[in-house]
Design a protein around this motif. Structure first.
Motif, PDB file in Angstrom:
ATOM      1  N   GLY A  25      16.681 -13.297   4.525  1.00 27.36           N
ATOM      2  CA  GLY A  25      15.625 -14.166   3.999  1.00 27.36           C
ATOM      3  C   GLY A  25      14.548 -14.427   5.046  1.00 27.36           C
ATOM      4  O   GLY A  25      13.346 -14.438   4.736  1.00 27.36           O
ATOM      5  N   ILE A  26      14.979 -14.635   6.278  1.00 21.97           N
ATOM      6  CA  ILE A  26      14.022 -14.853   7.365  1.00 21.97           C
ATOM      7  C   ILE A  26      13.174 -13.604   7.573  1.00 21.97           C
ATOM      8  O   ILE A  26      11.957 -13.690   7.749  1.00 21.97           O
ATOM      9  CB  ILE A  26      14.760 -15.251   8.663  1.00 21.97           C
ATOM     10  CG1 ILE A  26      15.371 -16.648   8.490  1.00 21.97           C
ATOM     11  CG2 ILE A  26      13.820 -15.220   9.858  1.00 21.97           C
ATOM     12  CD1 ILE A  26      16.269 -17.072   9.638  1.00 21.97           C
ATOM     13  N   LEU A  52       9.142 -13.273   7.315  1.00 19.80           N
ATOM     14  CA  LEU A  52       8.326 -12.725   8.405  1.00 19.80           C
ATOM     15  C   LEU A  52       7.462 -11.565   7.909  1.00 19.80           C
ATOM     16  O   LEU A  52       6.272 -11.465   8.266  1.00 19.80           O
ATOM     17  CB  LEU A  52       9.213 -12.275   9.563  1.00 19.80           C
ATOM     18  CG  LEU A  52       9.884 -13.399  10.371  1.00 19.80           C
ATOM     19  CD1 LEU A  52      10.857 -12.809  11.386  1.00 19.80           C
ATOM     20  CD2 LEU A  52       8.839 -14.259  11.061  1.00 19.80           C
ATOM     21  N   GLN A  53       8.040 -10.713   7.065  1.00 15.85           N
ATOM     22  CA  GLN A  53       7.262  -9.605   6.513  1.00 15.85           C
ATOM     23  C   GLN A  53       6.144 -10.113   5.599  1.00 15.85           C
ATOM     24  O   GLN A  53       5.025  -9.596   5.631  1.00 15.85           O
ATOM     25  CB  GLN A  53       8.183  -8.648   5.749  1.00 15.85           C
ATOM     26  CG  GLN A  53       9.078  -7.818   6.639  1.00 15.85           C
ATOM     27  CD  GLN A  53      10.052  -6.961   5.833  1.00 15.85           C
ATOM     28  OE1 GLN A  53      10.149  -7.081   4.615  1.00 15.85           O
ATOM     29  NE2 GLN A  53      10.786  -6.108   6.537  1.00 15.85           N
ATOM     30  N   ALA A  54       6.458 -11.110   4.788  1.00 12.73           N
ATOM     31  CA  ALA A  54       5.444 -11.679   3.899  1.00 12.73           C
ATOM     32  C   ALA A  54       4.325 -12.319   4.713  1.00 12.73           C
ATOM     33  O   ALA A  54       3.135 -12.194   4.375  1.00 12.73           O
ATOM     34  CB  ALA A  54       6.090 -12.704   2.967  1.00 12.73           C
ATOM     35  N   GLU A  55       4.704 -13.001   5.790  1.00 16.25           N
ATOM     36  CA  GLU A  55       3.704 -13.615   6.654  1.00 16.25           C
ATOM     37  C   GLU A  55       2.820 -12.548   7.302  1.00 16.25           C
ATOM     38  O   GLU A  55       1.597 -12.700   7.398  1.00 16.25           O
ATOM     39  CB  GLU A  55       4.387 -14.456   7.727  1.00 16.25           C
ATOM     40  CG  GLU A  55       3.423 -15.225   8.611  1.00 16.25           C
ATOM     41  CD  GLU A  55       4.137 -16.084   9.638  1.00 16.25           C
ATOM     42  OE1 GLU A  55       3.491 -16.441  10.628  1.00 16.25           O
ATOM     43  OE2 GLU A  55       5.331 -16.368   9.457  1.00 16.25           O
ATOM     44  N   LYS A  56       3.420 -11.457   7.713  1.00 19.57           N
ATOM     45  CA  LYS A  56       2.665 -10.362   8.336  1.00 19.57           C
ATOM     46  C   LYS A  56       1.693  -9.745   7.330  1.00 19.57           C
ATOM     47  O   LYS A  56       0.522  -9.494   7.648  1.00 19.57           O
ATOM     48  CB  LYS A  56       3.627  -9.304   8.863  1.00 19.57           C
ATOM     49  CG  LYS A  56       2.947  -8.173   9.580  1.00 19.57           C
ATOM     50  CD  LYS A  56       3.953  -7.172  10.123  1.00 19.57           C
ATOM     51  CE  LYS A  56       3.244  -6.007  10.789  1.00 19.57           C
ATOM     52  NZ  LYS A  56       4.191  -5.010  11.290  1.00 19.57           N
ATOM     53  N   ARG A  57       2.166  -9.505   6.099  1.00 17.98           N
ATOM     54  CA  ARG A  57       1.288  -8.956   5.059  1.00 17.98           C
ATOM     55  C   ARG A  57       0.134  -9.909   4.753  1.00 17.98           C
ATOM     56  O   ARG A  57      -1.012  -9.479   4.579  1.00 17.98           O
ATOM     57  CB  ARG A  57       2.085  -8.652   3.790  1.00 17.98           C
ATOM     58  CG  ARG A  57       2.946  -7.415   3.884  1.00 17.98           C
ATOM     59  CD  ARG A  57       3.462  -7.009   2.510  1.00 17.98           C
ATOM     60  NE  ARG A  57       4.170  -8.062   1.801  1.00 17.98           N
ATOM     61  CZ  ARG A  57       5.494  -8.273   1.851  1.00 17.98           C
ATOM     62  NH1 ARG A  57       6.252  -7.493   2.595  1.00 17.98           N
ATOM     63  NH2 ARG A  57       6.034  -9.246   1.165  1.00 17.98           N
ATOM     64  N   ALA A  58       0.428 -11.196   4.698  1.00 19.46           N
ATOM     65  CA  ALA A  58      -0.619 -12.185   4.431  1.00 19.46           C
ATOM     66  C   ALA A  58      -1.649 -12.184   5.563  1.00 19.46           C
ATOM     67  O   ALA A  58      -2.863 -12.245   5.313  1.00 19.46           O
ATOM     68  CB  ALA A  58      -0.005 -13.565   4.257  1.00 19.46           C
TER      69      ALA A  58
END
Length: 78
Positions: free
Chosen positions: A7-8, A12-18
């Motif tokens: 989940g973490i 982190l991946q979602a934050e990077k994409r954003a």
């Protein structure tokens, strides 16, 4: 524990994409602003060139076309 770690990683991946999307949006915005600025400068330069000759000819005509006249307060003594 593994699902929590997974989940973490997803966060982190979602934050990077954003962050990448935000950076790309900023780049597009800067390109549009630069293009708009260049277009406005082009219009200003065209107007300057168009009006330059007119202004110079008017200025030269005012400077060169001298009409000598006696001032209204001039008095001849005698």
């Amino acid at each position: 524990m593994a699902s929590q770690s997974q989940g973490i990683q997803q966060l982190l991946q979602a934050e990077k994409r954003a962050a990448e999307k935000v950076a790309e949006a900023r780049k597009r915005k800067n390109r549009r602003l630069k293009q708009a600025k260049e277009e406005k400068m082009s219009v200003i330069q065209q107007n300057f060139q168009k009006n330059r000759e007119v202004v110079l000819s008017q200025l030269l005509s005012l400077v060169c076309d001298i009409k000598p006249e006696i001032h209204v307060n001039y008095r001849i003594n005698g």
